[in-house]
Design an enzyme around this catalytic site. Structure first.
Site, PDB file in Angstrom:
ATOM      1  N   ASP A  28      19.127  28.392  12.130  1.00 45.04           N
ATOM      2  CA  ASP A  28      17.801  28.706  12.646  1.00 45.04           C
ATOM      3  C   ASP A  28      17.765  28.186  14.088  1.00 45.04           C
ATOM      4  OD1 ASP A  28      14.888  29.092  12.787  1.00 45.04           O
ATOM      5  OD2 ASP A  28      14.807  26.906  12.590  1.00 45.04           O
ATOM      6  N   ASP A  40      14.392  27.544  16.415  1.00 38.67           N
ATOM      7  CA  ASP A  40      13.287  26.630  16.699  1.00 38.67           C
ATOM      8  C   ASP A  40      13.192  25.528  15.645  1.00 38.67           C
ATOM      9  OD1 ASP A  40      12.130  28.058  19.022  1.00 38.67           O
ATOM     10  OD2 ASP A  40      11.761  29.632  17.557  1.00 38.67           O
ATOM     11  N   ASP A  61      15.198  24.298   9.328  1.00 41.46           N
ATOM     12  CA  ASP A  61      14.193  23.271   9.053  1.00 41.46           C
ATOM     13  C   ASP A  61      13.034  23.787   8.211  1.00 41.46           C
ATOM     14  OD1 ASP A  61      13.216  24.906  11.159  1.00 41.46           O
ATOM     15  OD2 ASP A  61      11.828  23.312  11.774  1.00 41.46           O
TER      16      ASP A  61
END
Length: 233
Positions: free
Chosen positions: A27, A29, A174
């Protein structure tokens, strides 16, 4: 698949491995970059306070804002996407690389392990990330690729592009609702980056998809991979 392992256990030597690891998909961001976008404020701005509270209570693992927007009228969608774009632009202006990201990528390169990227951000943000930090991920899929995560399609697309099986790939992110769900649905290994320990909260204990591994820093991932996977080039 591996059983769920926390960061403290993940760095201990494992008796066996999960086989060969041929690729890692990240991922962007909050994973490759330091979290700078206030997503909860963005959701409130898009949905309105009352609707935000209602939807948040119905979705314990997180709000899928893009999914909700797709059900709206074209004019309302346009307004919502502009709000999101404004928040993302503010994030891009303060873009910082996540500690441990560069070193982890160098390690993966040294083992000839492929690196890909899947984000729900726009292509412009991905291009800026590549340009600013000189780290190239290929394929790098933004939200212009449909369907976007948590659908497994982008991860399966990357596996097909690489010529590998999902079971030879790890998804690192996250977000339980986006990254872990995408990885598990595709049949890949998953690693949740939880810097603050927020996913230890009871509200996340009964979510549908749980990660195979959990770390508090990207610095921990190298040892995790060495202890649990065959990394032979």
């Amino acid at each position: 698949m591996a059983t769920f392992v926390t960061s403290s256990a993940a760095i201990r030597p494992a008796a066996t491995t999960n086989g060969r690891l041929r690729g890692v998909v990240f991922d962007m961001d909050g994973t490759l970059t330091v979290p700078v976008i206030d997503f909860q404020a963005m959701y409130r701005a898009v949905l309105g306070k009352e609707e935000y509270v209602k939807i948040k209570s119905e979705n314990p693992s997180g709000i899928d804002i893009l999914h909700h927007i797709e059900t709206w009228s074209p004019d309302k969608q346009k307004q919502a996407y502009q709000i999101i774009a404004d928040f993302e632009k503010q994030g891009s202006d303060r873009l910082q690389i996540m500690p441990g990201a560069s070193e982890l990528c160098e390690f993966l390169d040294s083992r000839n392990i492929k690196r890909g990227l899947i984000t729900r951000n726009v292509k412009e943000a991905v291009d800026l990330f590549h340009l600013r930090f000189g780290m190239i991920f290929s394929p790098a899929l933004s939200r212009e690729f449909r369907p976007y995560k948590p659908d497994p399609a982008p991860l399966l697309h990357i596996c097909s592009n690489w010529g590998v099986q999902p079971g030879e790939v790890m998804m690192i992110g996250d977000s339980l609702k986006d990254d872990v769900a995408c990885g598990k649905r595709a049949g890949a290994f998953t690693c949740l980056l939880d810097e603050t320990g927020r996913y230890n909260s009871p509200e996340y204990q009964n979510v549908e998809f749980k990660p195979d591994y959990k770390v508090s820093s990207l610095v921990e991932v190298r040892l995790l991979l060495q202890n649990h996977f065959n990394l032979t080039p």
